[in-house]
Design a protein around this motif. Structure first.
Motif, PDB file in Angstrom:
ATOM      1  N   GLU A 136       8.105   0.501   6.898  1.00 30.51           N
ATOM      2  CA  GLU A 136       8.492  -0.896   6.397  1.00 30.51           C
ATOM      3  C   GLU A 136       7.332  -1.562   5.783  1.00 30.51           C
ATOM      4  O   GLU A 136       7.717  -1.887   4.087  1.00 30.51           O
ATOM      5  N   LEU A 137       6.408  -0.700   5.295  1.00 25.98           N
ATOM      6  CA  LEU A 137       5.040  -0.820   5.008  1.00 25.98           C
ATOM      7  C   LEU A 137       5.646  -0.331   3.317  1.00 25.98           C
ATOM      8  O   LEU A 137       5.372  -0.231   2.071  1.00 25.98           O
ATOM      9  N   VAL A 138       5.786   1.368   3.070  1.00 25.52           N
ATOM     10  CA  VAL A 138       6.814   2.033   1.917  1.00 25.52           C
ATOM     11  C   VAL A 138       7.190   1.371   1.455  1.00 25.52           C
ATOM     12  O   VAL A 138       7.505   1.400   0.027  1.00 25.52           O
ATOM     13  N   ALA A 139       8.041   0.304   2.392  1.00 27.06           N
ATOM     14  CA  ALA A 139       9.692  -0.416   1.814  1.00 27.06           C
ATOM     15  C   ALA A 139       9.488  -1.399   0.972  1.00 27.06           C
ATOM     16  O   ALA A 139       9.825  -1.490  -0.326  1.00 27.06           O
ATOM     17  N   LEU A 140       8.634  -2.307   1.275  1.00 28.32           N
ATOM     18  CA  LEU A 140       7.550  -3.275   0.873  1.00 28.32           C
ATOM     19  C   LEU A 140       7.177  -2.293  -0.814  1.00 28.32           C
ATOM     20  O   LEU A 140       6.965  -3.129  -1.798  1.00 28.32           O
ATOM     21  N   ALA A 141       6.423  -2.393  -0.673  1.00 27.42           N
ATOM     22  CA  ALA A 141       5.261  -1.626  -1.183  1.00 27.42           C
ATOM     23  C   ALA A 141       6.835  -0.880  -2.663  1.00 27.42           C
ATOM     24  O   ALA A 141       5.921  -1.047  -3.889  1.00 27.42           O
ATOM     25  N   GLN A 142       7.746  -0.047  -2.468  1.00 25.06           N
ATOM     26  CA  GLN A 142       8.964  -0.374  -3.344  1.00 25.06           C
ATOM     27  C   GLN A 142       9.200  -1.358  -4.201  1.00 25.06           C
ATOM     28  O   GLN A 142       9.381  -0.931  -5.598  1.00 25.06           O
ATOM     29  N   GLN A 143       9.114  -2.265  -3.305  1.00 21.71           N
ATOM     30  CA  GLN A 143      10.096  -3.076  -3.167  1.00 21.71           C
ATOM     31  C   GLN A 143       8.985  -3.902  -5.068  1.00 21.71           C
ATOM     32  O   GLN A 143       9.711  -4.395  -6.053  1.00 21.71           O
ATOM     33  N   ALA A 161       9.607  -4.444  -8.871  1.00 15.76           N
ATOM     34  CA  ALA A 161       9.344  -5.701  -9.447  1.00 15.76           C
ATOM     35  C   ALA A 161       8.521  -5.796 -10.443  1.00 15.76           C
ATOM     36  O   ALA A 161       8.350  -7.258 -11.276  1.00 15.76           O
ATOM     37  N   GLY A 162       7.347  -5.642 -10.652  1.00 13.68           N
ATOM     38  CA  GLY A 162       6.751  -5.044 -11.085  1.00 13.68           C
ATOM     39  C   GLY A 162       5.695  -5.325 -11.170  1.00 13.68           C
ATOM     40  O   GLY A 162       4.486  -5.736 -12.310  1.00 13.68           O
ATOM     41  N   THR A 163       4.794  -6.441  -9.539  1.00 10.99           N
ATOM     42  CA  THR A 163       4.507  -6.952  -9.842  1.00 10.99           C
ATOM     43  C   THR A 163       2.673  -5.957  -8.982  1.00 10.99           C
ATOM     44  O   THR A 163       1.526  -6.636  -8.894  1.00 10.99           O
ATOM     45  N   ILE A 164       3.452  -4.751  -8.897  1.00  9.99           N
ATOM     46  CA  ILE A 164       1.995  -3.480  -8.439  1.00  9.99           C
ATOM     47  C   ILE A 164       2.926  -2.137  -9.246  1.00  9.99           C
ATOM     48  O   ILE A 164       3.343  -2.147  -9.851  1.00  9.99           O
ATOM     49  N   PRO A 165       1.532  -1.724  -9.266  1.00 11.62           N
ATOM     50  CA  PRO A 165       1.345  -0.412  -9.509  1.00 11.62           C
ATOM     51  C   PRO A 165       1.480   0.405  -8.712  1.00 11.62           C
ATOM     52  O   PRO A 165       1.807   0.738  -7.489  1.00 11.62           O
ATOM     53  N   GLN A 166       1.525   2.247  -9.268  1.00  8.11           N
ATOM     54  CA  GLN A 166       2.365   3.108  -8.124  1.00  8.11           C
ATOM     55  C   GLN A 166       1.695   3.004  -7.893  1.00  8.11           C
ATOM     56  O   GLN A 166       1.826   3.304  -6.615  1.00  8.11           O
ATOM     57  N   GLN A 167      -0.023   2.899  -7.285  1.00  6.23           N
ATOM     58  CA  GLN A 167      -1.149   3.670  -7.027  1.00  6.23           C
ATOM     59  C   GLN A 167      -0.847   3.194  -5.185  1.00  6.23           C
ATOM     60  O   GLN A 167      -0.721   3.576  -4.242  1.00  6.23           O
ATOM     61  N   PRO A 168      -0.589   2.013  -4.651  1.00 11.24           N
ATOM     62  CA  PRO A 168      -0.571   1.259  -4.089  1.00 11.24           C
ATOM     63  C   PRO A 168       1.379   1.788  -3.123  1.00 11.24           C
ATOM     64  O   PRO A 168       0.854   1.961  -1.695  1.00 11.24           O
ATOM     65  N   VAL A 169       1.857   2.540  -3.490  1.00 10.51           N
ATOM     66  CA  VAL A 169       3.143   3.315  -2.836  1.00 10.51           C
ATOM     67  C   VAL A 169       2.890   4.118  -2.858  1.00 10.51           C
ATOM     68  O   VAL A 169       3.714   4.857  -1.369  1.00 10.51           O
ATOM     69  N   ASN A 170       2.280   5.241  -3.431  1.00 11.59           N
ATOM     70  CA  ASN A 170       1.806   6.134  -3.296  1.00 11.59           C
ATOM     71  C   ASN A 170       0.538   6.555  -1.878  1.00 11.59           C
ATOM     72  O   ASN A 170       0.838   7.009  -1.060  1.00 11.59           O
ATOM     73  N   ALA A 171      -0.544   5.294  -2.176  1.00 10.90           N
ATOM     74  CA  ALA A 171      -0.894   5.295  -0.581  1.00 10.90           C
ATOM     75  C   ALA A 171      -0.322   5.081   0.227  1.00 10.90           C
ATOM     76  O   ALA A 171      -0.438   5.405   1.885  1.00 10.90           O
ATOM     77  N   ALA A 172       0.957   4.265   0.448  1.00  6.45           N
ATOM     78  CA  ALA A 172       1.226   3.768   1.339  1.00  6.45           C
ATOM     79  C   ALA A 172       2.166   4.694   2.517  1.00  6.45           C
ATOM     80  O   ALA A 172       2.414   4.884   3.517  1.00  6.45           O
ATOM     81  N   GLU A 173       3.308   5.706   0.973  1.00  2.00           N
ATOM     82  CA  GLU A 173       3.747   6.609   1.750  1.00  2.00           C
ATOM     83  C   GLU A 173       2.835   7.559   1.894  1.00  2.00           C
ATOM     84  O   GLU A 173       3.586   8.826   3.120  1.00  2.00           O
ATOM     85  N   ALA A 174       1.779   7.636   1.769  1.00  2.00           N
ATOM     86  CA  ALA A 174       0.696   9.502   2.208  1.00  2.00           C
ATOM     87  C   ALA A 174       0.640   8.829   3.715  1.00  2.00           C
ATOM     88  O   ALA A 174       0.094   9.683   4.834  1.00  2.00           O
TER      89      ALA A 174
END
Length: 485
Positions: A209-216, A220-233
């Motif tokens: 669920e955290l990964v899905a929220l980070a991807q959203q 939307a351009g509100t966060i960079p790619q890094q938080p998404v990678n961290a959530a997926e890891a």
């Protein structure tokens, strides 16, 4: 005739009674094991026992105090069908047979034989000139031998064999103690891993669920790619933990099956449904150090080995003295089959014999020294066994007391984390924080729930260690007969 009369006199009852009356048993008499821990035995309580430890007599079937019917079933099944217990019982049978054999050594041995040889020889051998002669012979014979245990060597051998038979029974009891503890530890490990798996499955759901929220938010351009990678890891790591837990559950179920004498997979239907880790009772009976010294079978095993080593010294000392034996032969026979029934054809021989190895280059003395060295080793092993048992008991009690405290603190920490999750949910509803903050709080609460599950398992495992250290899990009847009572 004079020689025959002398032989009869030598074997007469008065002379034999005088010889037996003069029998003695050489070597040291066994007066019990030395005091290896006099202070602990007289102290009346364990040094590391906490307030929840009672000095009342503990139950040999300690696993029943955990209140888990499945565990009770597994332990009883293991004590009845485990190959390890079967090995111990087979050793008891061997030692008892050896004892019986040593006891018969003091009795006379009697043998019987019948022979009917046929000879076809040249006549000149038989003294009849040319041609050939045929000779038939029939013989029925008896012989008996008896060695008088004049200096107690045989009696010492019986003592040693008896001590080793009792040592085998103590080893069987020790195997039961170890097996019941192994079954309980594996069972607790299984239930703890199943509880952990349920928490890990929930964690994987939160991570996804955290990964899905980070991807959203990234889309939307509100966060960079890094938080998404961290959530997926983080999600990948949680999924890996789930895979490991499933494998460990399978391994533990197979371990329990083999410990109970069954094939891997045989208990899957019984064990695959998760159940809570059983908790020890609020108050635990542990007795005192003196009861520990009596109940731990490994101490009894070491003491019986010491007794056997003491008897072995007597055996070697007896070998230095003369040995008196009697051999008697009785035969009937002739050239016709009926001769074996004719008393006139009786042939008897009585042969008393004295053997004394007057000179052996000191070999007998060296053997006595070696036996005394083996006794010294057995005595040192006994002392070490006692001290190790006391250390085991005191250490397990200290750890168990600490595990009680740790489990209580883990429960407190988990409770605070659950309250924090509720507070975060209220803030989400009020619009002051986002859903990821609430999920992070829930994830933290799950981590503390896992820590609580681990602490619960450690507490019960600590209880199992205490019961094993006290030498519980067997009864005298079960150890002697090979049947769990």
């Amino acid at each position: 005739m004079t020689a025959s009369l002398s032989l009869r006199r030598i074997g007469s009852a008065p002379i034999l009674a005088a010889l037996l009356a003069g029998c003695t048993t050489v070597g040291p008499n066994y007066n019990g094991a030395p005091e290896a821990a006099p202070v602990a035995a007289s102290r009346g309580k364990f040094v590391r026992a906490g307030e929840a430890m009672q000095q009342t007599t503990p139950s040999s079937r300690w696993w029943e105090s955990l209140g888990d019917p499945v565990l009770n079933q597994l332990v009883i099944s293991a004590l009845e069908d485990s190959p390890g217990i079967a090995v111990a019982n087979a050793r008891i049978a061997q030692s008892r047979a050896a004892l019986a054999a040593n006891r018969t050594a003091a009795l006379p041995t009697v043998n019987t034989s019948f022979a009917a040889p046929y000879l076809n020889v040249p006549g000149n051998i038989a003294g009849n000139g040319g041609g050939r002669d045929e000779i038939n012979a029939y013989n029925l014979g008896f012989d008996a031998s008896w060695e008088i245990d004049l200096f107690g060597g045989t009696r010492r051998k019986v003592e040693a064999a008896l001590a080793r038979a009792e040592a085998a029974e103590a080893a069987s009891a020790d195997a039961r103690v170890t097996l019941s503890a192994e079954i309980a530890r594996a069972y607790v490990g299984l239930r703890a891993r199943q509880a952990m798996l349920a928490l890990q499955d929930r964690q994987v759901g939160i991570d996804r669920e955290l990964v899905a929220l980070a991807q959203q938010r990234y889309a939307a351009g509100t966060i960079p790619q890094q938080p998404v990678n961290a959530a997926e890891a983080q999600a990948f790591a949680s999924e890996a933990d789930v895979a490991k837990s499933r494998a460990e559950i399978a391994v533990l179920m197979d371990q329990i099956a083999v410990l109970t004498g069954k094939e891997p997979g045989a208990l899957d239907a019984l064990l695959q449904t998760p159940a809570p880790v059983p908790l020890p009772p609020a108050e635990v009976s542990i007795g005192d150090p003196a009861s520990l010294l009596r109940s731990r079978p490994d101490i009894r095993l070491a003491e019986r080995q010491l007794a056997a080593a003491n008897a072995d010294v007597g055996v070697k000392i007896a070998d230095k003295f003369p040995k008196i034996s009697f051999l008697g032969l009785l035969g009937l026979g002739g050239q016709n089959i009926g001769d074996i029934f004719d008393p006139a054809n009786i042939v008897g021989i009585a042969l008393p014999q004295i053997k004394w190895n007057l000179f052996d280059g000191g070999r007998a003395d060296r053997q006595v020294e070696a036996a005394k060295g083996a006794y010294a080793e057995a005595e040192a092993n006994y002392r070490r066994t006692v001290l190790t048992a006391l250390q085991d008991a005191e250490g397990s009690l200290a750890r168990f007391g600490a595990q009680r405290v740790a489990f209580g603190k883990a429960l407190d920490a988990e409770g605070r984390a659950r309250k924090n999750v509720d507070l975060q949910q209220q803030r989400v509803q009020a619009g002051t924080i986002g859903k990821p903050d609430r999920l992070d709080a829930e994830r933290q609460a799950l981590q503390l729930a896992m820590a609580t599950a681990a602490a619960r398992a450690e507490l019960t495992t600590g209880f199992i260690a205490v019961e094993k250290a006290l030498g519980l899990g067997w009864t005298a009847d079960a150890a002697a007969s090979g049947v769990n009572k």
